[in-house]
Scaffold this motif. Sequence first.
Motif, PDB file in Angstrom:
ATOM      1  N   ASP A  97       0.887  -1.204   0.075  1.00  0.00           N
ATOM      2  CA  ASP A  97       0.132   0.036   0.058  1.00  0.00           C
ATOM      3  C   ASP A  97       1.095   1.280   0.201  1.00  0.00           C
ATOM      4  O   ASP A  97       1.765   1.386   1.030  1.00  0.00           O
ATOM      5  CB  ASP A  97      -0.799   0.008   1.139  1.00  0.00           C
ATOM      6  CG  ASP A  97      -1.659   1.146   1.432  1.00  0.00           C
ATOM      7  OD1 ASP A  97      -2.105   1.762   0.585  1.00  0.00           O
ATOM      8  OD2 ASP A  97      -2.172   1.366   2.516  1.00  0.00           O
ATOM      9  N   ALA A  98       0.960   1.979  -1.268  1.00  0.00           N
ATOM     10  CA  ALA A  98       2.079   2.999  -1.276  1.00  0.00           C
ATOM     11  C   ALA A  98       1.424   4.446  -1.890  1.00  0.00           C
ATOM     12  O   ALA A  98       1.928   4.903  -2.933  1.00  0.00           O
ATOM     13  CB  ALA A  98       3.112   2.379  -2.221  1.00  0.00           C
ATOM     14  N   PRO A  99       0.392   4.987  -1.221  1.00  0.00           N
ATOM     15  CA  PRO A  99       0.111   6.217  -1.782  1.00  0.00           C
ATOM     16  C   PRO A  99       1.380   7.460  -1.866  1.00  0.00           C
ATOM     17  O   PRO A  99       2.221   7.069  -1.034  1.00  0.00           O
ATOM     18  CB  PRO A  99      -1.089   6.754  -0.913  1.00  0.00           C
ATOM     19  CG  PRO A  99      -0.992   5.766   0.282  1.00  0.00           C
ATOM     20  CD  PRO A  99      -0.270   4.662  -0.131  1.00  0.00           C
ATOM     21  N   ILE A 100       0.901   8.317  -2.527  1.00  0.00           N
ATOM     22  CA  ILE A 100       2.094   9.201  -2.841  1.00  0.00           C
ATOM     23  C   ILE A 100       1.772  10.767  -2.677  1.00  0.00           C
ATOM     24  O   ILE A 100       0.785  10.986  -2.439  1.00  0.00           O
ATOM     25  CB  ILE A 100       2.651   9.337  -4.256  1.00  0.00           C
ATOM     26  CG1 ILE A 100       1.156   9.123  -5.216  1.00  0.00           C
ATOM     27  CG2 ILE A 100       3.265   7.770  -4.571  1.00  0.00           C
ATOM     28  CD1 ILE A 100       1.532   8.989  -6.745  1.00  0.00           C
ATOM     29  N   SER A 101       2.732  11.359  -2.413  1.00  0.00           N
ATOM     30  CA  SER A 101       2.441  13.072  -1.938  1.00  0.00           C
ATOM     31  C   SER A 101       3.442  13.805  -2.829  1.00  0.00           C
ATOM     32  O   SER A 101       4.996  13.291  -2.609  1.00  0.00           O
ATOM     33  CB  SER A 101       2.164  13.204  -0.502  1.00  0.00           C
ATOM     34  OG  SER A 101       1.716  14.637  -0.302  1.00  0.00           O
ATOM     35  N   GLY A 102       2.959  15.026  -3.207  1.00  0.00           N
ATOM     36  CA  GLY A 102       4.351  15.918  -3.466  1.00  0.00           C
ATOM     37  C   GLY A 102       3.666  16.535  -4.890  1.00  0.00           C
ATOM     38  O   GLY A 102       4.652  17.290  -5.415  1.00  0.00           O
ATOM     39  N   GLY A 103       2.957  16.107  -5.815  1.00  0.00           N
ATOM     40  CA  GLY A 103       2.773  16.338  -6.934  1.00  0.00           C
ATOM     41  C   GLY A 103       3.222  16.027  -8.248  1.00  0.00           C
ATOM     42  O   GLY A 103       4.668  15.406  -7.844  1.00  0.00           O
ATOM     43  N   ALA A 104       3.144  16.509  -9.233  1.00  0.00           N
ATOM     44  CA  ALA A 104       3.725  16.019 -10.571  1.00  0.00           C
ATOM     45  C   ALA A 104       5.154  16.410 -10.779  1.00  0.00           C
ATOM     46  O   ALA A 104       5.948  15.475 -11.283  1.00  0.00           O
ATOM     47  CB  ALA A 104       3.012  16.562 -11.660  1.00  0.00           C
ATOM     48  N   GLN A 105       5.418  17.479 -10.426  1.00  0.00           N
ATOM     49  CA  GLN A 105       7.078  17.660 -10.366  1.00  0.00           C
ATOM     50  C   GLN A 105       7.980  16.862  -9.629  1.00  0.00           C
ATOM     51  O   GLN A 105       8.801  16.409 -10.024  1.00  0.00           O
ATOM     52  CB  GLN A 105       7.106  19.342  -9.825  1.00  0.00           C
ATOM     53  CG  GLN A 105       8.436  19.801 -10.340  1.00  0.00           C
ATOM     54  CD  GLN A 105       8.662  21.100 -10.060  1.00  0.00           C
ATOM     55  OE1 GLN A 105       7.743  21.893  -9.819  1.00  0.00           O
ATOM     56  NE2 GLN A 105       9.984  21.438  -9.598  1.00  0.00           N
ATOM     57  N   ARG A 106       7.497  16.539  -8.439  1.00  0.00           N
ATOM     58  CA  ARG A 106       8.261  15.797  -7.677  1.00  0.00           C
ATOM     59  C   ARG A 106       8.390  14.198  -7.975  1.00  0.00           C
ATOM     60  O   ARG A 106       9.184  13.530  -7.920  1.00  0.00           O
ATOM     61  CB  ARG A 106       7.832  15.817  -6.171  1.00  0.00           C
ATOM     62  CG  ARG A 106       8.190  16.989  -5.526  1.00  0.00           C
ATOM     63  CD  ARG A 106       8.394  16.885  -3.904  1.00  0.00           C
ATOM     64  NE  ARG A 106       8.366  18.044  -3.233  1.00  0.00           N
ATOM     65  CZ  ARG A 106       8.008  18.437  -1.906  1.00  0.00           C
ATOM     66  NH1 ARG A 106       8.048  17.090  -1.096  1.00  0.00           N
ATOM     67  NH2 ARG A 106       8.103  19.500  -1.305  1.00  0.00           N
ATOM     68  N   ARG A 155      -2.106  19.522 -13.264  1.00  0.00           N
ATOM     69  CA  ARG A 155      -1.210  18.799 -12.775  1.00  0.00           C
ATOM     70  C   ARG A 155      -1.732  17.849 -11.717  1.00  0.00           C
ATOM     71  O   ARG A 155      -1.545  16.737 -11.453  1.00  0.00           O
ATOM     72  CB  ARG A 155       0.017  19.913 -11.792  1.00  0.00           C
ATOM     73  CG  ARG A 155       0.723  20.735 -12.857  1.00  0.00           C
ATOM     74  CD  ARG A 155      -0.022  21.821 -13.223  1.00  0.00           C
ATOM     75  NE  ARG A 155       0.761  22.986 -13.736  1.00  0.00           N
ATOM     76  CZ  ARG A 155       0.368  24.106 -14.090  1.00  0.00           C
ATOM     77  NH1 ARG A 155      -1.076  24.463 -14.167  1.00  0.00           N
ATOM     78  NH2 ARG A 155       1.120  25.076 -14.636  1.00  0.00           N
ATOM     79  N   SER A 156      -2.799  18.363 -11.213  1.00  0.00           N
ATOM     80  CA  SER A 156      -3.731  17.624 -10.281  1.00  0.00           C
ATOM     81  C   SER A 156      -5.122  18.110 -10.401  1.00  0.00           C
ATOM     82  O   SER A 156      -5.337  19.366 -10.223  1.00  0.00           O
ATOM     83  CB  SER A 156      -3.320  17.560  -8.828  1.00  0.00           C
ATOM     84  OG  SER A 156      -4.312  16.881  -7.966  1.00  0.00           O
ATOM     85  N   ALA A 157      -6.056  17.100 -10.873  1.00  0.00           N
ATOM     86  CA  ALA A 157      -7.471  17.745 -11.528  1.00  0.00           C
ATOM     87  C   ALA A 157      -8.293  18.174 -10.055  1.00  0.00           C
ATOM     88  O   ALA A 157      -8.170  17.281  -9.204  1.00  0.00           O
ATOM     89  CB  ALA A 157      -8.116  17.040 -12.451  1.00  0.00           C
ATOM     90  N   VAL A 158      -9.383  19.047 -10.552  1.00  0.00           N
ATOM     91  CA  VAL A 158     -10.566  19.230  -9.541  1.00  0.00           C
ATOM     92  C   VAL A 158     -11.186  17.825  -8.928  1.00  0.00           C
ATOM     93  O   VAL A 158     -11.429  17.654  -7.796  1.00  0.00           O
ATOM     94  CB  VAL A 158     -11.345  20.249 -10.254  1.00  0.00           C
ATOM     95  CG1 VAL A 158     -12.688  20.313  -9.183  1.00  0.00           C
ATOM     96  CG2 VAL A 158     -10.679  21.559 -10.485  1.00  0.00           C
TER      97      VAL A 158
END
Length: 368
Positions: A187-196, A301-304
Amino acid sequence: MPLRRSWWRAPRRCSPPRPSSSTSEPTASRGAIRGRPLMQMPSQRSSLSEDQVMTEQFSPEAAISGATGTGRAAVIGLGSMGYGMAQSLKRAGFEVAGFDVNAAAVERFAAEGGRGASSPAEAARDADVVVSVVVNAAQTETILFGPDGVAQTLVDGAVFLSSATMDPEVARTLAARLEATGRLYLDAPISGGAQRAAEGALTILASGSPAAFAKARPALDAMAAKLYELGDAPGQGAAFKMINQLLAGVHIAAASEAIAFAARQGLDIAKVYEVITASAGNSWMFENRMPHVVDGDYTPRSAVDIFVKDLGIIQDMARSAKFPVPVSAAALQMFLATSAAGMGRDDDASVARLYARITGTKLPGDPA
Ligand SMILES: NC(=O)C1=CN([C@@H]2O[C@H](COP(=O)(O)OP(=O)(O)OC[C@H]3O[C@@H](n4cnc5c(N)ncnc54)[C@H](O)[C@@H]3O)[C@@H](O)[C@H]2O)C=CC1
Ligand SMILES: O=C(O)C(=O)[C@@H](O)CO
């Protein structure tokens, strides 16, 4: 129980990890320990157990110059996040197969040196690690167990990294189904956005069996700057991620409200951005998203609709737990209204455009 101390890690090509004299040090996954203590989460504010360890890894520059990956990876879902994660794996030395239902994304991936695959099953056939970065739980279930799903071809002992944000209960169910077939699930959710994601500098909030972590380690190293190991039960990573989403959604809605209100008063919003990012009202989301409003650029980059999903999951979880979440409920309504106004697939900073439209306020690139 105090959190185990974690350390900065040096690039893989440095000398091997120094043997630890303390049981409080995490096992090294990525080369030498540089010897600089890493931020330790305050134990009085943390309910993390001994096994819930944060390992902070090195900078994107170091990742780009220093990592040499091994093995074969597949990435399913080559969107805002998955495309960059696939590139990070490739840069680290993995052979990477990519699949997306959007044929243009697969073509682009192949043109840039990846292997374009024709289905999840075909992408996963020889993979040591399959990284799934589709939008939600339903899509994850399809790519795992659907007619051309990963479960048809994944070899025993290979690991499936599930990175789409989803309800922790669903993450537990998907993990149990896959693990029952002898394959590993992280289980490996991510954070930081498209640039990271593109820099290999994500924060990854992971939980799973020690075997799943061990198998996934080189891929995690290639994609993350900070890896949090949050226990051996799938679902823990997703539970932590939902707390991030509650805050992230509220912060985007608040930032959007503030910038539109500033524009309404005739303030120069570029100057507002400069002042607020140096002041106490700043947030990661204000700093990251409001340049899109200043530039009038709503390329997603992250949609509504990502936050329609995530804040919706939070509402469902809170309702079942009979826990009031009025602030995130208000934020969800703003994302819903923005989506209903036709901006669901635009960048989530479009919430500011909604405020502007309903108040007759002019923002850059968006006529009032
Ligand atoms: N965009 C962001 O900043 C962040 C997103 N996330 C999460 O990461 C996940 C991915 O988000 P994004 O990359 O923004 O979404 P996205 O919509 O840009 O990408 C998802 C991709 O999955 C593909 N897809 C959908 N169904 C598929 C299937 N059955 N088989 C193969 N491909 C399929 C889509 O065509 C699309 O290219 C979501 O769960 C999101 O909540 C997490 C952190 C940050
Ligand atoms: O980076 C994160 O964390 C996020 O969840 C957002 O960027 C949007 O999904």
